[in-house]
Design a protein around this motif. Structure first.
Motif, short mmCIF file in Angstrom:
data_model
loop_
_atom_site.label_atom_id
_atom_site.label_comp_id
_atom_site.label_asym_id
_atom_site.label_seq_id
_atom_site.Cartn_x
_atom_site.Cartn_y
_atom_site.Cartn_z
N TRP A 1 42.39 44.86 35.07
CA TRP A 1 43.16 45.94 35.70
C TRP A 1 44.55 45.37 36.02
O TRP A 1 44.67 44.36 36.69
N PRO A 2 45.63 46.00 35.52
CA PRO A 2 46.95 45.37 35.64
C PRO A 2 47.48 45.33 37.07
O PRO A 2 47.26 46.25 37.86
N GLU A 3 48.20 44.29 37.37
CA GLU A 3 48.79 44.09 38.70
C GLU A 3 49.73 45.24 39.06
O GLU A 3 49.84 45.64 40.22
N ILE A 4 50.41 45.79 38.06
CA ILE A 4 51.37 46.87 38.31
C ILE A 4 50.68 48.14 38.83
O ILE A 4 51.31 49.01 39.41
N LEU A 5 49.34 48.23 38.62
CA LEU A 5 48.57 49.38 39.11
C LEU A 5 47.73 48.99 40.33
O LEU A 5 46.74 49.66 40.63
#
Length: 253
Positions: A87-91
């Protein structure tokens, strides 16, 4: 933007909540999320992603609620893991506002059935190739399926404008088309090739340049869901026997 087709509005605010400066950049970056949406990992995944990639054009940004992010993350992150992505850090969900503030909340209740279907559980083993245990069992699987198709796949060169990794040979052998019209089968199979990356990758793991396969499954709206896949090989005598008997076989109700 394919990610947000039919979302309910046609103008978006730029830069968006992910820092993309232009619609072209947002469209390009959003394309990588299409395979995840095809897996239908959460009924609100499209709304969540579109609130970030293509926020509605209002006087101010309206972010997704933290609970919406957490709900989508908890259902979709395991499936992303099948593709090898975290799960991307930006989300990161703790950056979004709590539900009592102005934000976009969940449209569905994932604790109950949504449209007759529960929120899917992650599976990294979709479309693992099987070997027919018996011709009788294989025929029963044919009967339970909406469609049964023999197809040939060929590896494509990488293209930045297409998500598909394989092309479909010109000839399809449709053993059962179920609720689909004959002309719909090909376009639905091509859409499946482009969108269901985990399934196609598992099928072709031992034949990376492509091969001939027998696939069967169900029709869900515009989408085909492949439930069983077999490599078409003469040594699989049970599969060959089932295919020969199918035209004369009568399914039990």
């Amino acid at each position: 933007m394919a990610l947000c087709q039919g979302i309910g509005y046609d103008t978006m605010r730029m830069p968006n909540l992910l820092g993309h400066e232009s619609p072209a950049e947002a469209v390009q970056q959003s394309a990588s999320w299409l395979p995840l949406l095809a897996r239908e990992c959460h009924p609100d995944a499209r709304i969540f992603l579109c609130s970030l990639f293509a926020p509605i054009c209002l006087d101010r940004f309206v972010s997704p609620c933290r609970s919406l992010c957490e709900s989508v993350r908890d259902s979709c992150a395991p499936i992303m893991g099948c593709y090898g992505y975290p799960w991307p850090e930006i989300l990161r969900c703790d950056q979004f506002p709590a539900d009592h503030l102005m934000c976009i909340s969940s449209v569905t209740n994932t604790s109950v059935n949504t449209g007759g279907r529960r929120v899917p559980q992650a599976s990294c083993r979709d479309c693992e190739l099987e070997e027919a245990s018996s011709s009788k069992d294989t025929l029963e699987s044919f009967c339970r399926s909406d469609f049964v198709v023999k197809l040939r796949l060929t590896r494509l060169k990488f293209s930045p404008v297409s998500l598909a990794q394989f092309s479909l040979a010109s000839k399809l052998e449709v053993l059962k088309h179920g609720p689909l019209l004959g002309g719909q089968i090909r376009s639905r199979i091509e859409l499946w090739l482009e969108r269901d990356a985990t399934c196609v990758r598992n099928m072709t793991r031992h034949q990376p340049q492509g091969g001939t396969f027998l696939v069967m499954g169900t029709v869900q709206g515009e989408r085909l869901v492949v439930n069983k896949a077999f490599a078409w090989q003469r040594r699989d005598k049970n599969l060959m026997a089932a295919a020969r008997k199918w035209k004369r076989h009568r399914c039990r109700n």
